[in-house]
Design an enzyme around this catalytic site. Structure first.
Site, short mmCIF file in Angstrom:
data_model
loop_
_atom_site.label_atom_id
_atom_site.label_comp_id
_atom_site.label_asym_id
_atom_site.label_seq_id
_atom_site.Cartn_x
_atom_site.Cartn_y
_atom_site.Cartn_z
N HIS A 1 -20.88 38.34 61.24
CA HIS A 1 -21.99 38.24 60.44
C HIS A 1 -22.94 39.66 60.62
O HIS A 1 -24.01 39.74 60.35
CB HIS A 1 -23.04 37.30 60.83
CG HIS A 1 -22.24 35.90 60.33
ND1 HIS A 1 -22.64 35.60 59.04
CD2 HIS A 1 -21.79 34.92 60.87
CE1 HIS A 1 -22.11 34.34 58.86
NE2 HIS A 1 -21.30 33.92 59.97
N THR A 2 -22.20 40.83 61.00
CA THR A 2 -22.98 42.25 61.08
C THR A 2 -22.24 42.97 59.79
O THR A 2 -23.15 43.72 59.43
CB THR A 2 -22.28 43.00 62.17
OG1 THR A 2 -20.69 42.75 62.17
CG2 THR A 2 -22.87 42.26 63.47
N ASP A 3 -21.16 42.53 59.00
CA ASP A 3 -20.68 43.51 57.71
C ASP A 3 -21.68 43.65 56.84
O ASP A 3 -21.93 44.79 56.49
CB ASP A 3 -19.43 43.12 57.58
CG ASP A 3 -19.39 41.67 56.98
OD1 ASP A 3 -20.27 40.99 57.08
OD2 ASP A 3 -18.29 41.25 56.48
N GLY B 1 -10.44 29.97 58.53
CA GLY B 1 -11.28 31.11 58.80
C GLY B 1 -10.63 32.31 59.01
O GLY B 1 -10.94 33.37 59.59
N GLU C 1 -15.71 37.80 45.21
CA GLU C 1 -16.36 36.91 45.87
C GLU C 1 -17.93 36.84 45.35
O GLU C 1 -18.13 35.72 45.12
CB GLU C 1 -16.45 37.14 47.55
CG GLU C 1 -15.02 37.32 47.91
CD GLU C 1 -14.69 36.03 48.63
OE1 GLU C 1 -15.19 35.16 48.78
OE2 GLU C 1 -13.32 36.01 48.84
N ASP D 1 -13.43 41.25 55.32
CA ASP D 1 -12.24 40.62 55.19
C ASP D 1 -11.23 41.19 54.32
O ASP D 1 -10.09 41.69 54.43
CB ASP D 1 -12.30 39.31 54.80
CG ASP D 1 -13.33 38.32 55.28
OD1 ASP D 1 -13.62 38.71 56.67
OD2 ASP D 1 -13.50 37.42 54.79
C1 GLA Z 1 -17.01 35.77 56.40
C2 GLA Z 1 -17.10 36.91 55.14
C3 GLA Z 1 -17.01 38.03 55.91
C4 GLA Z 1 -18.13 38.29 57.13
C5 GLA Z 1 -17.80 37.07 58.14
C6 GLA Z 1 -18.88 36.79 59.07
O1 GLA Z 1 -15.50 35.88 56.78
O2 GLA Z 1 -16.28 36.82 54.12
O3 GLA Z 1 -17.57 39.24 55.02
O4 GLA Z 1 -19.58 38.05 56.78
O5 GLA Z 1 -17.75 35.74 57.48
O6 GLA Z 1 -18.78 37.65 60.00
#
Ligand code: GLA
Length: 388
Positions: free
Chosen positions: A34-36, A123, A159, A171
Site C-alpha cells: 500500500h505504498t505504490d 492475491g 483497473e 502489479d
Molecule cells: C493491490 C494493488 C497494488 C497495490 C497492492 C497493495 O495489489 O493492485 O497496486 O496497491 O494492492 O500494496
C-alpha cells in the site's frame, strides 16, 4: 508453466489459423504494501506462474476472446465501448484495449485465446497477468510495439476505468518488467526499477494461499487511498510542498502525527514507515542479511494488521503460525489484503516442516487447507517463441 502446445492447437481448431503467443506472470510482493499509490517504493518479484494469450489479427474491429480455463467466449467492438464495471473477466481485456487506444496505440481487431495458471483471488495479481498478456498480444498483432512502462500504465488505467479499483502501478509494472532471479525495487513515482538479485538456493520464497477472499476489498482499498490523501492534505498545512506521503520522512511524520485524526494517523504511519522498511529490506537483501529482511517482513505484517487494517483472521493465522516455525525468517500478508496469500522466507531444509505446520494449524481452525507454492523469481511479459 502453461502448456504452449495445447493453446496453439486449441486456437487453430477454434479460429482456423495459427496464433502468436504472449505471456505475462503473476507476482508476489516481498515488502512495500500500500505504498505504490503513495508514490513510494515496493519490492515485488514476478512468479513462475503465468497467463498466456494466443492471438491473431482480424480484418474488422471486433475482439473475440475465448478463455480456455472458463470455457467461455466474449466479444467486444473497439468502436463501440461496452459498459465498464460489469464485474466480468472481460472488463480487464476490454479495459486494457480501450486504455491502449486512448493512449495513442491504434489496434486491429483480434481473436484471442487465454490460458492461465495464476490462481484467481489468491492475491497474486492474476488480473495484471491478464491485462499485460492481452495488452501485449493486442499491440503486437496490430503490428505495433510498446514500451513496457507504457503497457503497465495502460493496465493500471484499465483497473481505474473498467474494473473500478484505484490501484497503484506495482502489479502491472512487475508483470511487464519482472526479471528472472531478481526482485524489483520499484520507485512508483519515477516509474523506474532496480533489479535486486534474489538468491533462493538456501532460502525459498513460499506463498501460502488462504483460499479466502473477503468482499469489500475494492471499496476498502479505495477508502484507504482516500485516507492517505486526506493525511497529505492535513500534513501539508505543516509541511508545505508535500504532494504524496512519499514526500514525508519518518521524522517529519512523527513530529506532526498528533495533529492528524486517529484513523488517518494510523494509515499514514503505516505508509511512511513501510516505505522506510522497503528501502531497509532492499539493503538487507543486497548484504545477504536475510534475517533482517525477515524481521522487516514481520513488522510490515503487524503494521498492515494494526494500523492499516487490511489483514484478516486467515492471513493473521498463517503469518503468526509461520513466525513460530523454526527456519522461517519472515512472513507477512502480500498484496491488497482482505484474503489472498502470505509470503514467507523459509530455509530450504525446513520447507517440509513449514508446510506441515501451516496446513495442520490452518485446517484445525478453518476446516480446510491452505495451498503452499514455492516460486522462483520469473521474467516479465514477452512473446513466446515458436519452439517453446
Ligand atoms: C493491490 C494493488 C497494488 C497495490 C497492492 C497493495 O495489489 O493492485 O497496486 O496497491 O494492492 O500494496
Amino acid at each position: 508453466m502453461i502448456e504452449r502446445e495445447t493453446l496453439r492447437r486449441e486456437f487453430e481448431r477454434r479460429y482456423g489459423r495459427p496464433a502468436r503467443l504472449f505471456r505475462a506472470p503473476g507476482r508476489v510482493n516481498l515488502i512495500g504494501e500500500h505504498t505504490d499509490y503513495n508514490g513510494g517504493f515496493v519490492l515485488p518479484m514476478a512468479i513462475d506462474r503465468e497467463t498466456v494469450a494466443a492471438a491473431a489479427p482480424r480484418e474488422d474491429r471486433t475482439v473475440r476472446v475465448f478463455s480456455l480455463d472458463l470455457d467461455e467466449e466474449a466479444t467486444f467492438d473497439l468502436d463501440r465501448p461496452g459498459r465498464p464495471r460489469r464485474g466480468l473477466w472481460l472488463d480487464y481485456v476490454e479495459g486494457v484495449a480501450r486504455a491502449l487506444e486512448s493512449r495513442g496505440v491504434p489496434l486491429l481487431g483480434a481473436d484471442l485465446m487465454l490460458l492461465s495458471d495464476v490462481p484467481a483471488g489468491a492475491g497474486l495479481s492474476s488480473s495484471a497477468a491478464l491485462e499485460i498478456s492481452t495488452g501485449l498480444a493486442l499491440v503486437s498483432v496490430s503490428g505495433r510495439t510498446i514500451d513496457p512502462v507504457e503497457l503497465a500504465l495502460a493496465g493500471q488505467q484499465a483497473e481505474h476505468t473498467y474494473v473500478g479499483t484505484l490501484s497503484g502501478i506495482m502489479d502491472q509494472f512487475v508483470a511487464a518488467l519482472g526479471r528472472e532471479g531478481h526482485a524489483l525495487l520499484i520507485d512508483c513515482r519515477a516509474l523506474k526499477a532496480e533489479a535486486i538479485p534474489l538468491d533462493t538456493e538456501r532460502v525459498v520464497v513460499a506463498i501460502t494461499d488462504t483460499h479466502v477472499h473477503h468482499e469489500l476489498s475494492s471499496s476498502e482499498y479505495n477508502l484507504r487511498r482516500a485516507e492517505c490523501e486526506q493525511g497529505v492534505a492535513l500534513l501539508g498545512e505543516h509541511l508545505p510542498g508535500i504532494e504524496q506521503l512519499r514526500d514525508v520522512s519518518v521524522e517529519d511524520f512523527e513530529r506532526h502525527a498528533e495533529r492528524l485524526p486517529e484513523t488517518v494517523r494510523r494509515r499514514c504511519r503505516h505508509v511512511v514507515h513501510e516505505m522506510a522498511r522497503t528501502l531497509a529490506a532492499t539493503d538487507a537483501l543486497r548484504r545477504g542479511d536475510l534475517e533482517e529482511m525477515g524481521r522487516l517482513m514481520r513488522r510490515s505484517h503487524e503494521s498492515l494488521r494494526d494500523d492499516y487494517e487490511v489483514s484478516c483472521a486467515e492471513l493473521d493465522l498463517l503469518a503468526e503460525t509461520a513466525w513460530g516455525v523454526e527456519g522461517v525468517l519472515g512472513s507477512r500478508m502480500t498484496g491488497g489484503g482482505f484474503g489472498g496469500s502470505t509470503v514467507s522466507l523459509v530455509r530450504r531444509e525446513r520447507l517440509g516442516e513449514f508446510e506441515r505446520t501451516l496446513t495442520e494449524e490452518y485446517h484445525k481452525q478453518k476446516g480446510f487447507a491452505p495451498t503452499v507454492y514455492v516460486s522462483e523469481a520469473g521474467g516479465g511479459a514477452r512473446e513466446v517463441s515458436g519452439d517453446e
